[in-house]
Write a protein that holds these residues in place. Sequence first.
Motif, PDB file in Angstrom:
ATOM      1  N   ALA A 194       0.839  -1.190   0.000  1.00  0.00           N
ATOM      2  CA  ALA A 194       0.000   0.000   0.000  1.00  0.00           C
ATOM      3  C   ALA A 194       0.874   1.241   0.000  1.00  0.00           C
ATOM      4  N   VAL A 195       0.311   2.344  -0.472  1.00  0.00           N
ATOM      5  CA  VAL A 195       1.022   3.617  -0.425  1.00  0.00           C
ATOM      6  C   VAL A 195       0.925   4.175   0.984  1.00  0.00           C
ATOM      7  N   GLY A 196       2.079   4.520   1.553  1.00  0.00           N
ATOM      8  CA  GLY A 196       2.124   5.112   2.880  1.00  0.00           C
ATOM      9  C   GLY A 196       2.242   6.622   2.776  1.00  0.00           C
ATOM     10  N   LYS A 197       3.094   7.182   3.594  1.00  0.00           N
ATOM     11  CA  LYS A 197       3.264   8.634   3.608  1.00  0.00           C
ATOM     12  C   LYS A 197       3.895   9.108   2.299  1.00  0.00           C
ATOM     13  N   LYS A 198       3.501  10.288   1.856  1.00  0.00           N
ATOM     14  CA  LYS A 198       4.059  10.882   0.642  1.00  0.00           C
ATOM     15  C   LYS A 198       4.968  12.035   1.036  1.00  0.00           C
ATOM     16  N   TYR A 199       6.222  11.936   0.630  1.00  0.00           N
ATOM     17  CA  TYR A 199       7.209  12.949   0.977  1.00  0.00           C
ATOM     18  C   TYR A 199       7.381  13.907  -0.202  1.00  0.00           C
ATOM     19  N   ARG A 200       7.844  15.096   0.102  1.00  0.00           N
ATOM     20  CA  ARG A 200       7.995  16.098  -0.956  1.00  0.00           C
ATOM     21  C   ARG A 200       9.360  16.758  -0.857  1.00  0.00           C
ATOM     22  N   GLY A 201      10.027  16.883  -2.000  1.00  0.00           N
ATOM     23  CA  GLY A 201      11.347  17.498  -2.041  1.00  0.00           C
ATOM     24  C   GLY A 201      12.313  16.634  -2.814  1.00  0.00           C
ATOM     25  N   ASN A 202      13.606  16.913  -2.670  1.00  0.00           N
ATOM     26  CA  ASN A 202      14.573  16.065  -3.370  1.00  0.00           C
ATOM     27  C   ASN A 202      14.686  14.721  -2.659  1.00  0.00           C
ATOM     28  N   PHE A 203      15.210  13.731  -3.366  1.00  0.00           N
ATOM     29  CA  PHE A 203      15.174  12.349  -2.891  1.00  0.00           C
ATOM     30  C   PHE A 203      15.869  12.181  -1.539  1.00  0.00           C
ATOM     31  N   GLU A 204      17.044  12.754  -1.374  1.00  0.00           N
ATOM     32  CA  GLU A 204      17.779  12.573  -0.120  1.00  0.00           C
ATOM     33  C   GLU A 204      17.042  13.189   1.063  1.00  0.00           C
ATOM     34  N   ASN A 205      16.462  14.384   0.878  1.00  0.00           N
ATOM     35  CA  ASN A 205      15.691  14.991   1.966  1.00  0.00           C
ATOM     36  C   ASN A 205      14.489  14.128   2.334  1.00  0.00           C
ATOM     37  N   CYS A 206      13.869  13.555   1.323  1.00  0.00           N
ATOM     38  CA  CYS A 206      12.731  12.666   1.581  1.00  0.00           C
ATOM     39  C   CYS A 206      13.170  11.408   2.324  1.00  0.00           C
ATOM     40  N   LEU A 207      14.324  10.864   1.961  1.00  0.00           N
ATOM     41  CA  LEU A 207      14.844   9.687   2.662  1.00  0.00           C
ATOM     42  C   LEU A 207      15.114   9.991   4.130  1.00  0.00           C
ATOM     43  N   GLU A 208      15.675  11.145   4.405  1.00  0.00           N
ATOM     44  CA  GLU A 208      15.963  11.518   5.796  1.00  0.00           C
ATOM     45  C   GLU A 208      14.662  11.587   6.615  1.00  0.00           C
ATOM     46  N   LYS A 209      13.624  12.194   6.033  1.00  0.00           N
ATOM     47  CA  LYS A 209      12.334  12.297   6.739  1.00  0.00           C
ATOM     48  C   LYS A 209      11.713  10.909   6.919  1.00  0.00           C
ATOM     49  N   TYR A 210      11.823  10.087   5.892  1.00  0.00           N
ATOM     50  CA  TYR A 210      11.270   8.725   5.936  1.00  0.00           C
ATOM     51  C   TYR A 210      11.925   7.906   7.044  1.00  0.00           C
ATOM     52  N   ILE A 211      13.245   7.960   7.139  1.00  0.00           N
ATOM     53  CA  ILE A 211      13.957   7.186   8.160  1.00  0.00           C
ATOM     54  C   ILE A 211      13.586   7.685   9.557  1.00  0.00           C
ATOM     55  N   LYS A 212      13.483   8.966   9.724  1.00  0.00           N
ATOM     56  CA  LYS A 212      13.057   9.520  11.017  1.00  0.00           C
ATOM     57  C   LYS A 212      11.667   9.015  11.375  1.00  0.00           C
ATOM     58  N   ASP A 213      10.757   9.051  10.406  1.00  0.00           N
ATOM     59  CA  ASP A 213       9.388   8.593  10.653  1.00  0.00           C
ATOM     60  C   ASP A 213       9.347   7.120  11.033  1.00  0.00           C
ATOM     61  N   ARG A 214      10.147   6.292  10.354  1.00  0.00           N
ATOM     62  CA  ARG A 214      10.102   4.854  10.608  1.00  0.00           C
ATOM     63  C   ARG A 214      10.740   4.479  11.941  1.00  0.00           C
ATOM     64  N   LEU A 215      11.824   5.170  12.306  1.00  0.00           N
ATOM     65  CA  LEU A 215      12.610   4.723  13.458  1.00  0.00           C
ATOM     66  C   LEU A 215      12.411   5.522  14.745  1.00  0.00           C
ATOM     67  N   GLN A 216      12.104   6.797  14.636  1.00  0.00           N
ATOM     68  CA  GLN A 216      12.069   7.636  15.838  1.00  0.00           C
ATOM     69  C   GLN A 216      10.926   7.260  16.785  1.00  0.00           C
ATOM     70  N   GLN A 217       9.774   6.939  16.215  1.00  0.00           N
ATOM     71  CA  GLN A 217       8.591   6.720  17.042  1.00  0.00           C
ATOM     72  C   GLN A 217       8.385   5.259  17.437  1.00  0.00           C
ATOM     73  N   ASP A 218       9.183   4.369  16.885  1.00  0.00           N
ATOM     74  CA  ASP A 218       8.941   2.936  17.078  1.00  0.00           C
ATOM     75  C   ASP A 218       9.804   2.384  18.202  1.00  0.00           C
ATOM     76  N   ASP A 219       9.190   2.161  19.387  1.00  0.00           N
ATOM     77  CA  ASP A 219       9.953   1.640  20.524  1.00  0.00           C
ATOM     78  C   ASP A 219       9.926   0.111  20.569  1.00  0.00           C
ATOM     79  N   LYS A 220       9.354  -0.511  19.548  1.00  0.00           N
ATOM     80  CA  LYS A 220       9.278  -1.970  19.507  1.00  0.00           C
ATOM     81  C   LYS A 220      10.255  -2.574  18.503  1.00  0.00           C
ATOM     82  N   ILE A 221      11.213  -1.794  18.067  1.00  0.00           N
ATOM     83  CA  ILE A 221      12.157  -2.271  17.055  1.00  0.00           C
ATOM     84  C   ILE A 221      13.088  -3.333  17.635  1.00  0.00           C
ATOM     85  N   ASP A 222      13.242  -4.424  16.914  1.00  0.00           N
ATOM     86  CA  ASP A 222      14.251  -5.432  17.218  1.00  0.00           C
ATOM     87  C   ASP A 222      15.564  -4.918  16.629  1.00  0.00           C
ATOM     88  N   LYS A 223      16.521  -4.665  17.480  1.00  0.00           N
ATOM     89  CA  LYS A 223      17.750  -4.002  17.047  1.00  0.00           C
ATOM     90  C   LYS A 223      18.823  -4.959  16.531  1.00  0.00           C
TER      91      LYS A 223
END
Length: 279
Positions: A194-223
């Motif tokens: 499915a399509v998740g969040k839609k980022y806007r801007g150049n690819f690298e800036n979008c990747l940085e926001k995407y990684i923050k979104d995936r990892l910052q809020q998730d306290d259940k990550i298996d490290k």
Amino acid sequence: MIKITADSTCDLSPELLHTLDITLTPLHVLIDEEDFRDGINIIPQDIFKHVGEHNRTCTTAAINTYEYEEFFSQFVDQYEAVIHINLGSDFSSCYQNAKIAAQSFDNVYVIDSQNLSTGSGHLVYEAAFLAREGRTAHEIVEKVQALIPKVNASFVIDRMDYLKKGGRCSSMEAFGATLLKIKPSIEVTHGKMAVGKKYRGNFENCLEKYIKDRLQQDDKIDKSRIFITHSMCPPETVQKVRGWIAQYTEFEEVIETSAGCTISAHCGPNTLGILYKTK
């Protein structure tokens, strides 16, 4: 001994496959009327040349039942059991075909990964380690199946033309996304894409926001492990991704792999995802 096999779509590197004694069976890649085998006589760079430079049509097709029977027959007499991990059943008929083929043997177990790329690669990797530990086939199947809902798989796509050519978005959607510099994230949830969040801007800036979104809020990550899987992203971009990951979560293993022909055919170059497990 237990033999671990998988579809070529698991996107594990040749080094990992060799080290863990994992054997892949390749999906079909169709360029117009020509039939190729994923990773055998076609690689992603070939797809980008055919589609990007020559505007040819590229699709993928499942491994058929006969091909799975031939594949499994190589191992059934050499090993106590064969455990095969398929591309998710919602994405392809590979799983159904492999299940039918497995009925011809007493010692072949087939698992629906309900995922793609290194989302299923996590399961293949885990199964190979369990086999090395000397676990029984039933133990491996049980543990791998329990892991399936814990895999977190997503990608960010830089360009929309491959999705458009594959019929996964309209020309108008592709044009609008390109015009507005929108980079959609694609997520696998409950075995479906499915399509998740839609980022806007150049690819690298979008990747940085995407990684923050995936990892910052998730306290259940298996490290224990995270895969960075991408299709022909520049090394400097991947290095930045490693740094952004380290800002939010310290993983024991950070493994970079290249996306194979299936992801590349549908998403195009400059696609990147982080794929990890949850507790």
